[in-house]
Design a protein around this motif. Structure first.
Motif, PDB file in Angstrom:
ATOM      1  N   VAL A   1      -1.696   1.852   4.249  1.00  0.00           N
ATOM      2  CA  VAL A   1      -2.618   1.050   3.451  1.00  0.00           C
ATOM      3  C   VAL A   1      -1.848   0.457   2.276  1.00  0.00           C
ATOM      4  O   VAL A   1      -0.689   0.797   2.030  1.00  0.00           O
ATOM      5  CB  VAL A   1      -3.803   1.897   2.934  1.00  0.00           C
ATOM      6  N   TYR A   2      -2.529  -0.417   1.535  1.00  0.00           N
ATOM      7  CA  TYR A   2      -1.914  -1.035   0.356  1.00  0.00           C
ATOM      8  C   TYR A   2      -2.813  -0.814  -0.852  1.00  0.00           C
ATOM      9  O   TYR A   2      -4.044  -0.922  -0.765  1.00  0.00           O
ATOM     10  CB  TYR A   2      -1.688  -2.530   0.587  1.00  0.00           C
ATOM     11  N   LEU A   3      -2.169  -0.465  -1.982  1.00  0.00           N
ATOM     12  CA  LEU A   3      -2.855  -0.318  -3.258  1.00  0.00           C
ATOM     13  C   LEU A   3      -2.127  -1.137  -4.305  1.00  0.00           C
ATOM     14  O   LEU A   3      -0.916  -1.359  -4.206  1.00  0.00           O
ATOM     15  CB  LEU A   3      -2.882   1.149  -3.703  1.00  0.00           C
ATOM     16  N   THR A   4      -2.866  -1.554  -5.309  1.00  0.00           N
ATOM     17  CA  THR A   4      -2.228  -2.243  -6.428  1.00  0.00           C
ATOM     18  C   THR A   4      -1.540  -1.218  -7.334  1.00  0.00           C
ATOM     19  O   THR A   4      -1.837  -0.020  -7.278  1.00  0.00           O
ATOM     20  CB  THR A   4      -3.257  -3.026  -7.256  1.00  0.00           C
ATOM     21  N   GLY A   5      -0.644  -1.712  -8.180  1.00  0.00           N
ATOM     22  CA  GLY A   5      -0.015  -0.826  -9.148  1.00  0.00           C
ATOM     23  C   GLY A   5      -1.033  -0.152 -10.030  1.00  0.00           C
ATOM     24  O   GLY A   5      -0.891   1.031 -10.395  1.00  0.00           O
ATOM     25  N   ARG A   6      -2.072  -0.885 -10.403  1.00  0.00           N
ATOM     26  CA  ARG A   6      -3.134  -0.312 -11.240  1.00  0.00           C
ATOM     27  C   ARG A   6      -3.819   0.841 -10.502  1.00  0.00           C
ATOM     28  O   ARG A   6      -4.121   1.886 -11.098  1.00  0.00           O
ATOM     29  CB  ARG A   6      -4.148  -1.401 -11.589  1.00  0.00           C
ATOM     30  N   GLU A   7      -4.054   0.679  -9.204  1.00  0.00           N
ATOM     31  CA  GLU A   7      -4.711   1.733  -8.423  1.00  0.00           C
ATOM     32  C   GLU A   7      -3.794   2.940  -8.225  1.00  0.00           C
ATOM     33  O   GLU A   7      -4.269   4.081  -8.141  1.00  0.00           O
ATOM     34  CB  GLU A   7      -5.165   1.175  -7.078  1.00  0.00           C
ATOM     35  N   ILE A   8      -2.497   2.720  -8.153  1.00  0.00           N
ATOM     36  CA  ILE A   8      -1.567   3.849  -8.062  1.00  0.00           C
ATOM     37  C   ILE A   8      -1.627   4.674  -9.338  1.00  0.00           C
ATOM     38  O   ILE A   8      -1.603   5.908  -9.301  1.00  0.00           O
ATOM     39  CB  ILE A   8      -0.142   3.352  -7.771  1.00  0.00           C
ATOM     40  N   ARG A   9      -1.740   4.003 -10.478  1.00  0.00           N
ATOM     41  CA  ARG A   9      -1.926   4.738 -11.731  1.00  0.00           C
ATOM     42  C   ARG A   9      -3.229   5.544 -11.684  1.00  0.00           C
ATOM     43  O   ARG A   9      -3.297   6.680 -12.164  1.00  0.00           O
ATOM     44  CB  ARG A   9      -1.955   3.768 -12.912  1.00  0.00           C
ATOM     45  N   THR A  10      -4.255   4.937 -11.118  1.00  0.00           N
ATOM     46  CA  THR A  10      -5.532   5.637 -10.975  1.00  0.00           C
ATOM     47  C   THR A  10      -5.381   6.859 -10.081  1.00  0.00           C
ATOM     48  O   THR A  10      -5.960   7.914 -10.357  1.00  0.00           O
ATOM     49  CB  THR A  10      -6.603   4.686 -10.400  1.00  0.00           C
TER      50      THR A  10
ATOM     51  N   ILE B   1      -6.331  10.618 -10.891  1.00  0.00           N
ATOM     52  CA  ILE B   1      -7.190  11.460 -10.051  1.00  0.00           C
ATOM     53  C   ILE B   1      -6.557  12.832  -9.894  1.00  0.00           C
ATOM     54  O   ILE B   1      -7.212  13.868 -10.020  1.00  0.00           O
ATOM     55  CB  ILE B   1      -7.428  10.798  -8.677  1.00  0.00           C
ATOM     56  N   ASP B   2      -5.257  12.836  -9.618  1.00  0.00           N
ATOM     57  CA  ASP B   2      -4.557  14.107  -9.481  1.00  0.00           C
ATOM     58  C   ASP B   2      -4.636  14.903 -10.774  1.00  0.00           C
ATOM     59  O   ASP B   2      -4.917  16.102 -10.772  1.00  0.00           O
ATOM     60  CB  ASP B   2      -3.096  13.869  -9.101  1.00  0.00           C
ATOM     61  N   ALA B   3      -4.383  14.249 -11.896  1.00  0.00           N
ATOM     62  CA  ALA B   3      -4.316  14.943 -13.178  1.00  0.00           C
ATOM     63  C   ALA B   3      -5.684  15.401 -13.676  1.00  0.00           C
ATOM     64  O   ALA B   3      -5.810  16.492 -14.247  1.00  0.00           O
ATOM     65  CB  ALA B   3      -3.662  14.039 -14.224  1.00  0.00           C
ATOM     66  N   SER B   4      -6.718  14.593 -13.477  1.00  0.00           N
ATOM     67  CA  SER B   4      -8.029  14.876 -14.067  1.00  0.00           C
ATOM     68  C   SER B   4      -9.043  15.454 -13.093  1.00  0.00           C
ATOM     69  O   SER B   4      -9.836  16.323 -13.460  1.00  0.00           O
ATOM     70  CB  SER B   4      -8.610  13.598 -14.688  1.00  0.00           C
ATOM     71  N   VAL B   5      -9.036  14.973 -11.845  1.00  0.00           N
ATOM     72  CA  VAL B   5     -10.087  15.352 -10.897  1.00  0.00           C
ATOM     73  C   VAL B   5      -9.711  16.575 -10.082  1.00  0.00           C
ATOM     74  O   VAL B   5     -10.560  17.397  -9.734  1.00  0.00           O
ATOM     75  CB  VAL B   5     -10.426  14.167  -9.967  1.00  0.00           C
ATOM     76  N   SER B   6      -8.419  16.742  -9.773  1.00  0.00           N
ATOM     77  CA  SER B   6      -8.045  17.809  -8.847  1.00  0.00           C
ATOM     78  C   SER B   6      -8.249  19.201  -9.423  1.00  0.00           C
ATOM     79  O   SER B   6      -8.247  20.177  -8.678  1.00  0.00           O
ATOM     80  CB  SER B   6      -6.593  17.638  -8.383  1.00  0.00           C
ATOM     81  N   ASP B   7      -8.433  19.319 -10.735  1.00  0.00           N
ATOM     82  CA  ASP B   7      -8.792  20.624 -11.282  1.00  0.00           C
ATOM     83  C   ASP B   7     -10.163  21.073 -10.787  1.00  0.00           C
ATOM     84  O   ASP B   7     -10.451  22.265 -10.720  1.00  0.00           O
ATOM     85  CB  ASP B   7      -8.803  20.578 -12.819  1.00  0.00           C
TER      86      ASP B   7
ATOM     87  N   THR C   1      -9.352  21.303  -5.970  1.00  0.00           N
ATOM     88  CA  THR C   1      -7.919  21.611  -5.880  1.00  0.00           C
ATOM     89  C   THR C   1      -7.297  21.188  -4.559  1.00  0.00           C
ATOM     90  O   THR C   1      -6.075  21.075  -4.468  1.00  0.00           O
ATOM     91  CB  THR C   1      -7.673  23.109  -6.106  1.00  0.00           C
ATOM     92  N   THR C   2      -8.123  20.963  -3.539  1.00  0.00           N
ATOM     93  CA  THR C   2      -7.585  20.462  -2.270  1.00  0.00           C
ATOM     94  C   THR C   2      -7.132  19.008  -2.395  1.00  0.00           C
ATOM     95  O   THR C   2      -6.522  18.474  -1.468  1.00  0.00           O
ATOM     96  CB  THR C   2      -8.625  20.583  -1.157  1.00  0.00           C
ATOM     97  N   ALA C   3      -7.433  18.364  -3.537  1.00  0.00           N
ATOM     98  CA  ALA C   3      -7.053  16.962  -3.738  1.00  0.00           C
ATOM     99  C   ALA C   3      -5.805  16.811  -4.598  1.00  0.00           C
ATOM    100  O   ALA C   3      -5.468  15.706  -5.014  1.00  0.00           O
ATOM    101  CB  ALA C   3      -8.208  16.190  -4.380  1.00  0.00           C
ATOM    102  N   ARG C   4      -5.101  17.898  -4.871  1.00  0.00           N
ATOM    103  CA  ARG C   4      -3.841  17.759  -5.600  1.00  0.00           C
ATOM    104  C   ARG C   4      -2.866  16.955  -4.752  1.00  0.00           C
ATOM    105  O   ARG C   4      -2.738  17.177  -3.548  1.00  0.00           O
ATOM    106  CB  ARG C   4      -3.266  19.125  -5.926  1.00  0.00           C
ATOM    107  N   LEU C   5      -2.158  16.026  -5.392  1.00  0.00           N
ATOM    108  CA  LEU C   5      -1.323  15.081  -4.649  1.00  0.00           C
ATOM    109  C   LEU C   5       0.162  15.408  -4.801  1.00  0.00           C
ATOM    110  O   LEU C   5       0.640  15.694  -5.900  1.00  0.00           O
ATOM    111  CB  LEU C   5      -1.584  13.652  -5.142  1.00  0.00           C
TER     112      LEU C   5
ATOM    113  N   ASN D   1      -7.600  10.694 -19.071  1.00  0.00           N
ATOM    114  CA  ASN D   1      -6.523  10.098 -19.857  1.00  0.00           C
ATOM    115  C   ASN D   1      -5.371  11.095 -20.008  1.00  0.00           C
ATOM    116  O   ASN D   1      -4.745  11.204 -21.043  1.00  0.00           O
ATOM    117  CB  ASN D   1      -7.053   9.683 -21.235  1.00  0.00           C
ATOM    118  N   LYS D   2      -5.111  11.827 -18.927  1.00  0.00           N
ATOM    119  CA  LYS D   2      -4.098  12.875 -18.966  1.00  0.00           C
ATOM    120  C   LYS D   2      -2.703  12.361 -18.602  1.00  0.00           C
ATOM    121  O   LYS D   2      -1.703  12.948 -19.006  1.00  0.00           O
ATOM    122  CB  LYS D   2      -4.489  14.027 -18.033  1.00  0.00           C
ATOM    123  N   VAL D   3      -2.624  11.286 -17.824  1.00  0.00           N
ATOM    124  CA  VAL D   3      -1.326  10.774 -17.371  1.00  0.00           C
ATOM    125  C   VAL D   3      -0.699   9.927 -18.474  1.00  0.00           C
ATOM    126  O   VAL D   3      -1.336   9.023 -19.028  1.00  0.00           O
ATOM    127  CB  VAL D   3      -1.488   9.946 -16.087  1.00  0.00           C
TER     128      VAL D   3
END
Length: 649
Positions: free
Chosen positions: A447-456, A460-466, A469-473, A490-492
């Motif tokens: 698939v393709y993502l924009t640079g902005r979406e890669i930051r997102t 997601i890894d930093a804020s949501v995966s807590d 935890t199965t979504a840690r990247l 705003n953790k990254v």
């Protein structure tokens, strides 16, 4: 004679009426002091054979149905009326799952162990409706003893009203033929036991190919227990649940079930792979779990009390280790199933299950580490690197380089021990699913993502995966730094691509090629939902058009799906032979990490405030509004106070 019988019956009725009866103990057979022995499993995930994995940094041999059966037989020798139950997810985890549809080895082996009852887990749906239906049909047609299957919250009424899809109809027919029911009643000695099954909410969220609709688990169990009370005369009610327990008790599904349905005596909790060392108790209901992959066998004893309820008088999780004797006949049966794997599955890939791909001297992190320790891990690194290698070295490679490969922790099922890494071990490390081709193993997608979406994605890894935890990247081609002490979303603090050791800045609107497995794409919406849609990612084709069906972007090689596990196998075999014995060696590169995910734990003001993103402005705005409201309230109070003083004067 008839009068004497009538008199005896009347005396019995009067005697029962004089004894207090607290549901569910209204049966005539059981009495205070009666004990019921129960052994249990859940989340065995096709681990019929003993396997070697890392435990506390040491290679450890664990599990195996042949050793498990030694323990079960010993328990039966003490009590032939022992109840044996399973909590679902008995499939999907090792090579034996590749003959899931035709052999139904997992369900038949549960029957071989004498398992009385099981339920469905989310991974039983991995091979889609057709696969599950075929498995149930194969199990039934085998003529082998198989466990009863119970699940009470399939919402057939809604599906019937809407009109059954082909897959739903296939499953309805298979369920009927197998005899899947809401509950079953078993007689164990003098005790009659009702066993109800239920499928949890999170389990459904983790089953993207499941076509069935389900009722609310708690409400369905409540209704089923009411039916049992109305129609059956039982001493105990047990629930085999594929819902799970969580650290946050407010979200712990089986604990919520225990509180909401107090008539349950025992809940066997599957799904979350939890090892509950001491049973959780809510009221008179106990919740138990023994962990995943058959690493432990759960054993417990419930003893009936004077009030009719049951008390846990013994409880133990028994590790299934190499010092337990192998039950020879059981192992022979397992071996006969495994013999079908080479010819029926691996031959199409040019492998055999015992083929050695590489020799390994590296201590890899464990699958649990990927979920529980939020940092870079060499296990995630090697799998992500394998995706890039396999795509860029495919026979019909399209020449478009992979910018980033992503591996969520939940797709990794095991680690690599030191010594020989075989085809079977590689498959077991990434053993989920089936492709659109109907062949076991999830394929890779592009698939393709924009640079902005890669930051997102990094956020997601930093804020949501807590919270998931199965979504840690774990990534190949992406380096980022996050600070767990910063504000949510705003953790990254730093993100860049990495190419041959060089940092490459991301361009917000540029499209980058991303490779992952099919399951990860299908689960993306669930991950996005965890942030309530705030962190949204829209995978696209190379031309920027949004993807609506991830099966349309499956990577193929000469017309065949490129499977994720095969990609890992190819990468392992590609390593240099550094000791000259003709077998590849895992390189020392993987003995350490490489800054792909850095954790900044500083609490300094600079560390907490640097590189703010758009959410910082939102937080600042909310704070400003809050301060303004406080100021207005203070001014209003002062004004009212002055007014009151003037009136008083």
């Amino acid at each position: 004679m008839r009068k004497e019988c009538t008199a005896l019956a009347l005396a019995g009725v009067l005697l029962l009426a004089a004894v207090p009866c607290a549901w569910p103990v209204c049966a005539q057979d059981a009495a205070p002091g009666t004990a019921v022995d129960i052994v249990f499993t859940h989340d065995t995930h096709s681990h019929l054979n003993t396997f070697t994995t890392m435990v506390d940094g040491l290679e450890t041999e664990l599990g195996g149905f042949a050793r498990m059966n030694t323990l079960i037989e010993a328990q039966r020798a003490q009590n032939p009326d022992t109840l044996v139950i399973d909590g679902g997810d008995f499939s999907m985890g090792t090579l034996i799952q590749t003959v899931f549809e035709t052999q139904a080895a997992e369900l038949r082996m549960l029957g071989y162990l004498g398992c009385d009852v099981t339920t469905l887990g989310n991974h039983e749906f991995d091979y889609r409706s057709k696969g599950l239906a075929n498995m149930l049909t194969s199990a039934q047609a085998s003529g082998d003893a198989v466990p009863a299957m119970v699940v009470c919250n399939v919402d057939w009424d809604t599906m019937d009203a809407e009109g059954l899809t082909e897959g739903q109809q296939r499953l309805k027919d298979a369920f009927a033929a197998y005899g899947v029911s809401d509950y079953t009643v078993l007689e164990k000695g003098d005790v009659d036991i009702a066993v109800v099954g239920v499928f949890g909410k999170d389990a459904l969220a983790c089953a993207p190919t499941c076509e069935l609709k389900f009722e609310d688990p708690i409400e369905a169990v409540k209704q089923t227990v009411a039916d049992i009370k109305a129609n059956e005369d039982v001493d105990m009610i047990v629930c085999v649940s594929h819902s799970g327990t969580w650290e946050d008790e407010s979200k712990s599904e089986d604990e919520l079930l225990a509180k909401a349905v107090p008539d349950l005596d025992l809940i066997l909790s599957g799904h979350t792979h939890t090892e509950i060392e001491e049973p959780i108790q809510h009221g008179s209901t106990y919740v138990v779990s023994c962990g995943e992959y058959g690493k432990n066998l759960g054993e417990l004893t419930l003893t009936q009390q004077a009030d009719g309820r049951w008390a846990m008088s013994a409880y133990e999780l028994i590790p299934i280790t190499s010092d337990i004797a192998v039950h020879a006949a059981t192992q022979q049966t397992i071996d006969s199933f495994m013999d079908t794997v080479d010819t029926d599955y691996l031959a199409r890939f040019g492998y055999t299950k015992d083929q050695v791909l590489a020799e390994n001297d590296i201590v890899f992190s464990t699958q649990k580490d990927l979920e529980n320790i939020h940092e870079e891990h060499n296990l995630g690194d090697i799998i992500a690197d394998a995706y890039v290698y396999a795509v860029e070295n495919a026979a019909d490679y399209d020449g478009v380089p992979v910018d980033l490969a992503v591996v969520p922790s939940g797709t990794v099922r095991d680690t690599y021990a030191r010594g020989d890494i075989t085809v079977e071990q590689v498959f077991n490390s990434f053993s989920l699913g089936i492709g659109a081709d109907g062949v076991p193993g999830y394929p890779l997608i592009s698939v393709y993502l924009t640079g902005r979406e890669i930051r997102t994605a990094a956020e997601i890894d930093a804020s949501v995966s807590d919270f998931m935890t199965t979504a840690r990247l774990y990534c190949s081609g992406l380096n980022f730094t996050y600070n767990p002490h910063r504000l949510l979303l705003n953790k990254v603090t730093d993100v860049c691509l990495e190419d041959d050791g060089q940092r490459v800045a991301l361009e917000d609107d540029k499209l980058y090629r991303i490779v992952a497995d099919l399951y990860s794409g299908q689960m993306l919406s669930a991950v996005t939902d965890m942030s309530y849609g705030i962190l949204a990612i829209v995978p696209k084709y190379a031309d920027g058009t949004p993807i609506t069906d991830f099966e349309d972007v499956i990577i193929t090689e000469n017309g065949r799906e490129l499977k994720a596990w095969d990609s890992i196998a190819r990468y392992m075999a590609s390593f240099a032979d550094t000791d000259g014995d003709g077998i590849a060696n895992v390189p020392a590169y993987y003995s350490t990490t490489h800054g792909r995910k850095l954790v900044d734990t500083s609490r300094s003001p600079l560390a907490l405030l640097k590189n703010p993103n758009k959410f910082t402005a939102v937080y600042a705005g909310l704070l400003a509004v809050a301060v303004l409201l406080i100021v207005l309230v203070v001014l209003l109070i002062r004004k009212l106070v002055k007014k009151a003083r003037r009136r008083a004067a």
